[in-house]
Design a protein around this motif. Structure first.
Motif, PDB file in Angstrom:
ATOM      1  N   THR A 128       0.856  -1.188   0.000  1.00 17.92           N
ATOM      2  CA  THR A 128       0.000   0.000   0.000  1.00 17.92           C
ATOM      3  C   THR A 128       0.889   1.235   0.000  1.00 17.92           C
ATOM      4  O   THR A 128       1.894   1.284   0.700  1.00 17.92           O
ATOM      5  CB  THR A 128      -0.907   0.009   1.252  1.00 17.92           C
ATOM      6  N   LEU A 174      -6.080   2.371   5.940  1.00 20.77           N
ATOM      7  CA  LEU A 174      -6.610   1.199   5.241  1.00 20.77           C
ATOM      8  C   LEU A 174      -7.453   0.396   6.236  1.00 20.77           C
ATOM      9  O   LEU A 174      -6.943  -0.103   7.237  1.00 20.77           O
ATOM     10  CB  LEU A 174      -5.460   0.340   4.699  1.00 20.77           C
ATOM     11  N   MET A 224     -12.543  -1.581   3.338  1.00 17.52           N
ATOM     12  CA  MET A 224     -11.665  -1.534   2.169  1.00 17.52           C
ATOM     13  C   MET A 224     -11.161  -2.911   1.760  1.00 17.52           C
ATOM     14  O   MET A 224     -11.152  -3.235   0.583  1.00 17.52           O
ATOM     15  CB  MET A 224     -10.501  -0.587   2.450  1.00 17.52           C
ATOM     16  N   VAL A 269     -11.626  -6.652  -2.061  1.00 17.26           N
ATOM     17  CA  VAL A 269     -11.209  -5.248  -1.980  1.00 17.26           C
ATOM     18  C   VAL A 269     -12.313  -4.381  -2.556  1.00 17.26           C
ATOM     19  O   VAL A 269     -12.765  -4.607  -3.676  1.00 17.26           O
ATOM     20  CB  VAL A 269      -9.888  -5.012  -2.746  1.00 17.26           C
ATOM     21  N   VAL A 320     -11.123   2.748  -0.926  1.00 17.47           N
ATOM     22  CA  VAL A 320      -9.653   2.793  -1.019  1.00 17.47           C
ATOM     23  C   VAL A 320      -9.240   4.045  -1.782  1.00 17.47           C
ATOM     24  O   VAL A 320      -8.364   4.806  -1.335  1.00 17.47           O
ATOM     25  CB  VAL A 320      -9.099   1.525  -1.714  1.00 17.47           C
ATOM     26  N   LEU A 371      -3.151   0.675  -3.841  1.00 19.81           N
ATOM     27  CA  LEU A 371      -2.823  -0.728  -3.610  1.00 19.81           C
ATOM     28  C   LEU A 371      -2.094  -1.241  -4.839  1.00 19.81           C
ATOM     29  O   LEU A 371      -2.489  -0.950  -5.976  1.00 19.81           O
ATOM     30  CB  LEU A 371      -4.100  -1.542  -3.378  1.00 19.81           C
TER      31      LEU A 371
END
Length: 171
Positions: free
Chosen positions: A46, A119, A133, A147, A152, A159
């Protein structure tokens, strides 16, 4: 240690079905060891909008509490990883926040996570669809990832494609 984490993640994360209470306990422990390894991997994969210490937080009651301390002091790109298991509502210092119960995913927490680039990860059924997320999902004795890209992206998190390839995406 990092090699062990990669090895765990590169296994096909298959959790064998076994009979007996001891086998179930071993399977459950393995599941949470894998989730711990995944959380470390999430930190590696991330990108946050600004450089910050990596802090993995846990809120709620979860067997992860037993395993997460192994990540304390590990490094990612030379930066130490810290683990926060304190029960408080403050998420300001968190880079990754694991919410052990879906009820902890409130509109306020989701808003704070977006504003502070945190996150949000959980393993409750429907966590990602409810605005989380990243969700761990156990299906056919395999640990899967779900996901939800909208939260996000709204948290300005990036990501890596490696992580996204492993996941089922909600767009």
């Amino acid at each position: 240690m990092r090699l062990c984490l990669y090895m765990l993640l590169n296994l096909c994360v298959w959790l064998p079905v076994a009979d007996g209470q001891a086998a179930e306990l071993g399977t459950a422990e393995r599941e949470y060891q894998l989730k711990t390894a995944y959380l470390f991997h999430f930190a590696e994969l991330t990108r946050w909008p600004e450089a910050r210490p990596i802090v993995i937080c846990l809120r709620g009651s979860s067997p992860l509490r037993k395993f997460l301390p192994v990540l304390e002091g590990q490094t990612i790109d030379g930066a130490p990883v810290h683990v926060d298991l304190e029960p408080g509502p403050d998420i300001d210092s968190c880079s990754i926040l694991f919410l052990a119960e879906k009820d902890l995913l409130t509109a306020e927490v989701a808003g704070q996570a977006r504003a502070r680039h945190v996150l949000l990860v959980g393993d409750s059924e429907g966590f990602a669809a409810a605005g989380g997320m990243v969700q761990f999902s156990l299906r056919d004795n395999k640990l899967k990832l779900v996901v939800n890209l909208a939260p996000v992206n709204s948290a300005h998190l990036k990501l890596s494609s490696k992580l996204l390839r492993m996941a089922e995406l909600i767009e």
